[in-house]
Write an enzyme that holds these catalytic residues in place. Structure first.
Site, PDB file in Angstrom:
ATOM      1  N   SER A   1     -14.692  -4.223  -0.860  1.00 26.49           N
ATOM      2  CA  SER A   1     -13.921  -3.090  -0.188  1.00 26.49           C
ATOM      3  C   SER A   1     -13.018  -2.253  -1.014  1.00 26.49           C
ATOM      4  CB  SER A   1     -13.121  -3.401   0.963  1.00 26.49           C
ATOM      5  OG  SER A   1     -12.173  -4.365   0.710  1.00 26.49           O
TER       6      SER A   1
ATOM      7  N   HIS B   1      -5.137  -2.580   2.330  1.00 22.90           N
ATOM      8  CA  HIS B   1      -6.187  -1.889   1.327  1.00 22.90           C
ATOM      9  C   HIS B   1      -5.900  -0.625   0.721  1.00 22.90           C
ATOM     10  CE1 HIS B   1      -8.987  -4.766   2.993  1.00 22.90           C
ATOM     11  NE2 HIS B   1     -10.037  -4.562   2.121  1.00 22.90           N
TER      12      HIS B   1
END
Length: 298
Positions: A49, A275
């Site tokens: 990711s 993230h």
């Protein structure tokens, strides 16, 4: 203070596409290197990711939706900037095993994108192996909730189990994965990045980031161990490693919107928390660009 249930739901969302990154590639690819002939650089972006920039809008056209691949990840930025011929197989939640196994139905093993025509390969990988990232965040969030963010309950409860897993399981898996990539793309320059710094050096921001104050150094040590494993695996397989830790110190998850590079578990602006946000994805792209230097073929 946010309810514990909300924090846990946020963390599950966080980690659904986990993978802790910024990277670099070796020096520029000149016309006497790589393949003979003309045309665009054959560039493959792989990994998890952080490589996919999961959560950064807009999504990449044509990418499998479950991979949460962004059109603003470094693969797309470099391909657009320098006219590379991009194949992007990065996918949120990917583990090293997904280089040789299908991650989802219709999402083939990532190494199938490689060949002896591949010139450049970039990636982040390893953070999802053995559930270390999600395990650390979930365990520390649960522990912090029990002490209202005080003390170091996560360290007391878990000790060395996460770092031991990284050193004894993740590290050899990384070596196997990188050797597999090099065998599948024997003429390519291969680069792997570590992961962006998530927390500040000492003091956190509970409950926005549900980590007890005394566990901030503990989590930083786990992340440092992971990045060290990636670096050592790169050195062992003659792959370029780009350290993004220093460049990402400061714009950590506890900074305000518009400054931070990583989104917190609560109150974040991206659907995938813990993230990189758009600023973090751009910073990663610029770090890679500085390392690549505008490679070209023939």
């Amino acid at each position: 203070m946010a309810p514990i249930g909300l924090l846990r739901r946020g963390l599950v969302t966080v980690i659904a596409a986990v993978g802790l990154a910024a990277l670099g590639v070796p020096a520029a690819l000149g016309e006497d290197e790589g393949h003979v002939g003309t045309g665009a650089v054959e560039y493959v972006n792989m990994g998890d990711s952080y490589s996919a920039a999961s959560g950064v809008l807009p999504p990449a056209p044509g990418a499998p939706p479950q991979c949460l691949q962004s059109a603003r990840n470094w693969g797309h930025v470099l391909a657009d900037r320098w006219g590379y011929d991009l194949t992007d197989v990065s996918c949120g939640a990917a583990e090293t095993r997904h280089f040789t196994e299908a991650q989802y139905p219709g999402v083939p093993p990532q190494v199938e994108a490689l060949s002896d025509e591949t010139d450049v390969v970039t990636m982040t990988i390893g953070g999802n192996d053995s559930g270390v990232f999600i395990g650390t965040i979930q365990a520390c969030a649960t522990a912090a909730a029990a002490t209202a963010g005080t003390g170091n309950p996560c360290e007391e409860q878990n000790g060395d189990r996460f770092t031991d897993t990284i050193e004894n399981v993740t590290y050899p898996d990384l070596i196997d994965a990188l050797e597999t990539v090099k065998a599948a793309a024997p003429n390519a320059r291969v680069a792997i990045a570590g992961y962006l710094q998530i927390l500040p050096a000492e003091r956190g921001c509970y409950p926005v980031m549900p980590v007890a104050s005394g566990d901030v150094p503990y989590i930083n040590d786990i992340q440092a161990t992971l990045n060290d494993a990636v670096r050592h695996a790169a050195e062992a397989t003659d792959v370029t490693y780009v350290d993004v830790t220093e460049s990402s110190r400061g714009p950590d998850v506890c900074r305000p919107i518009g400054t931070r590079w990583v989104e917190p578990a609560v109150g974040g602006t991206n659907p995938v928390v813990v993230h990189p946000n758009a600023l973090g994805a751009q910073a990663m792209a610029e770090r890679v660009a500085a390392e690549l230097g505008g490679a070209s073929r023939g």
